[in-house]
Design an enzyme around this catalytic site. Structure first.
Site, short mmCIF file in Angstrom:
data_model
loop_
_atom_site.label_atom_id
_atom_site.label_comp_id
_atom_site.label_asym_id
_atom_site.label_seq_id
_atom_site.Cartn_x
_atom_site.Cartn_y
_atom_site.Cartn_z
N GLY A 1 19.16 15.14 36.50
CA GLY A 1 18.62 13.66 37.04
C GLY A 1 17.22 13.13 35.89
O GLY A 1 16.51 12.46 36.05
N CYS B 1 41.37 -2.08 55.35
CA CYS B 1 41.44 -3.89 53.92
C CYS B 1 42.88 -3.97 54.67
O CYS B 1 43.36 -3.54 55.27
CB CYS B 1 41.62 -1.83 53.08
SG CYS B 1 42.94 -3.66 51.84
N CYS C 1 46.04 -2.13 52.59
CA CYS C 1 46.35 -0.89 52.77
C CYS C 1 46.10 -0.55 54.19
O CYS C 1 46.46 0.48 54.57
CB CYS C 1 46.19 -0.03 51.95
SG CYS C 1 44.55 0.32 51.88
N CYS D 1 40.59 -3.22 48.89
CA CYS D 1 39.53 -1.79 48.52
C CYS D 1 39.20 -2.66 47.84
O CYS D 1 39.93 -3.51 46.56
CB CYS D 1 40.81 -1.41 48.16
SG CYS D 1 41.23 -0.32 50.44
N CYS E 1 44.19 1.58 46.75
CA CYS E 1 44.82 0.58 47.12
C CYS E 1 46.41 0.64 46.78
O CYS E 1 47.26 1.04 48.13
CB CYS E 1 44.25 -0.78 47.19
SG CYS E 1 44.90 -1.82 48.95
#
Lengths: 260, 287
Positions: free
Chosen positions: B29, B237, B240, B262, B268
């Site tokens: 970080g 979605c 899909c 998606c 997808c």
């Protein structure tokens, strides 16, 4: 016999120079809990330099500033590590700037400004932070409905009161004030002084107030230090110094007040 | 044979970047400064990510590049072509087959593995930037762990909108120490930052590299009474039928028609090939 009281802040032989020019020199005093000390003097007399040195914003060249910490008793703040000093600045100390803009976050709402110090010491409950902020806005006479307004929408007097609320929210023991009433008109000044006097008494605060306005110290300060050219020229109880000035500069200062 | 050194950058530059990456992994970080080079693309197009990718690539790697989850948008296509030309590495659109994935603003839906590296393009690495404009001050705040200001931003969100409205670049605390900007990924992806893959972040203009090593604890900042929530559009979605993937909203006409698909195109497509269908899928074998 009671045990002698430890001074909250004890300053010895403090000196700060800017090259050859003296900022302040040979300053020493004790500030006891609950006491308000006024520092007066003309522009350039070194009073703001002194305040910055005391609050740790400037590094003094010599001397010591001993603060009576809650945990470890009296400690020289100059010898503290930076994290410790900054922690002190967020918890036990408060600094009220002359211009509220220097002490506030202008892009953050009033509630966020007051809540910042709480969040800085670990508050993580939104509801509690907000309630505390609203409570403090009330104490400095700002209406609860303004809690989500930004300080830029506030008047000068309100900004100054918001800055005071933001500083006092963590319950500090020592407040540094640099010309807290500068730039405010007289009626707003009176109201602010009234408010400050109440807060200082209710919370048992100790305060160091730098100002060039003798009326302010007459109202707020128990003791007075008069500075000229970086040196303390007179030191005593406020009424005593103002009513019976000994040093020629203090006499000049007191006689310069305009009478209405 | 290309006239470029492998992966465009010269070897000394790549070594310098690798040192920054190693330091970043050692201090999760923490933003490591590095001497960012000019790349043959404008700032904001992923110059930081490209340099990190160039330093990580080996000739055996398989590269995947996505932009907002899609393999076929301008940014993804041009960076993929860039490395095809300068490094001759194999490329793929399949998340599972890639060893290095460079991404802009998304984490792939398919969970990543230990042998994969995810490289993020970062526009502004400093999470405190818009709260505290001074770089000297933000560095000090990171060094001293003074992160109260980050919560002021979240406080302002709740005060203004009634909930934490920050929807992307949602600040996280890495391994209990550094507060980090996860680049502008949607906050839906924040839980996926705790991953088996190495995650590297490159900011070219700001000259910073930071990293999240595998299996590192990453916590999204929040309030006790307003906990973090990984939000997404409340739809399946339309192609899909997936209900747990991050969705893009696509306007389809000027009469209020819209569809949700998606954002991860590979996810997808894979689902459609496996026979999943959504509300607006083409009706083949209509009978």
């Amino acid at each position: 016999m009671t045990a002698p009281i430890t001074p909250l802040l004890s300053v010895r032989d403090l000196r700060k120079t800017y090259g050859h020019r003296i900022g302040c020199a040979d300053v020493g005093f004790d500030l006891y809990p609950g006491e308000v000390l006024g520092i007066v003097g003309e522009s350039g007399s070194g009073k703001s330099t002194l305040l910055s040195c005391l609050a740790g914003h400037l590094e003094p060249d010599q001397g010591e500033v001993v603060f009576d910490t809650r945990a470890d008793g009296p400690r020289d703040t100059r010898r503290m590590s930076e994290p410790e000093r900054r922690m002190l600045g967020r918890t036990d100390w408060a600094f009220v700037h002359q211009h509220a803009r220097d002490g506030l976050r202008m892009g953050v709402s009033a509630g966020g400004n007051v809540g910042e110090r709480l969040m800085a010491v670990g508050a993580r409950n939104y509801g509690n932070i907000r309630n505390e902020a609203i409570d403090w806005l009330g104490r400095v006479e700002i209406d609860e409905t303004r809690v989500d307004d930004r300080p830029s929408a506030f008047s000068g007097g309100m900004q100054q009161r918001l800055q005071i609320a933001r500083n006092l929210v963590t319950g500090p023991r020592l407040v540094f004030m640099d010309e807290p009433t500068g730039g405010l008109d007289v009626s707003v000044q009176a109201r602010l002084l009234d408010l400050l006097r109440g807060l200082v008494r209710d919370m048992g605060l100790s305060a160091i107030i730098v100002t060039h306005d003798l009326a302010v110290v007459r109202l707020l300060a128990h003791r007075l230090m008069v500075m000229k050219s970086g040196h303390v020229v007179e030191h005593g109880l406020t009424d005593q110094v103002l009513d019976d000035p000994q040093h020629s500069y203090t006499q000049l200062l007191v006689s310069s007040i305009l009478q209405v | 044979m290309s006239d470029y050194n492998f992966a465009y950058l010269d070897e000394q530059t790549k070594r310098m970047i690798r040192r920054a990456i190693l330091k970043g992994i050692a201090i999760p970080g923490y933003q490591v400064p590095f001497a960012s080079r000019e790349m043959p693309m404008p700032y904001g197009w992923g110059t930081g990510g490209v340099q990190v990718t160039a330093a990580c690539l080996t000739p055996d790697d398989t590269l995947k590049v996505i932009d907002q989850g899609a393999d076929d948008t301008t940014n993804a296509v041009s960076i993929r072509k860039f490395f095809q030309r300068t490094a001759q590495v194999a490329t793929t659109e399949k998340t599972g087959k890639a060893s290095v994935i460079q991404t802009r603003h998304r984490i792939p839906e398919e969970p990543l593995r230990e042998d994969q590296i995810l490289v993020y393009q970062v526009p502004i690495p400093e999470p405190l930037r818009f709260l505290e404009p001074r770089e000297t001050e933000t560095r000090k705040m990171h060094a001293l762990e003074e992160y109260g200001l980050m919560h002021v931003k979240l406080y302002e969100d709740i005060a203004r909108h009634g909930h934490i409205a920050t929807a992307y670049a949602y600040p996280v605390k890495v391994e209990g120490r550094y507060v980090m900007d996860p680049s502008p990924i949607p906050k839906f992806d924040n839980p996926k930052l705790e991953s088996a893959a190495i995650q590297l972040f490159g900011a070219g203009r700001e000259q910073r590299i930071y990293a999240i090593p595998p299996f590192t604890r990453v916590v999204s900042l929040d309030f006790e009474d307003h906990p973090f929530e990984a939000s997404k559009a409340a739809h399946p979605c339309d192609l899909c039928g997936a209900t747990h993937s991050y969705l893009d909203e696509v306007i389809t006409d000027d009469a209020g028609g819209r569809m949700f698909v998606c954002s991860d195109t590979d996810y997808c497509t894979t689902r459609q090939e496996a026979g999943h269908r959504g509300r607006l899928s083409p009706q083949e074998d209509a009978a």
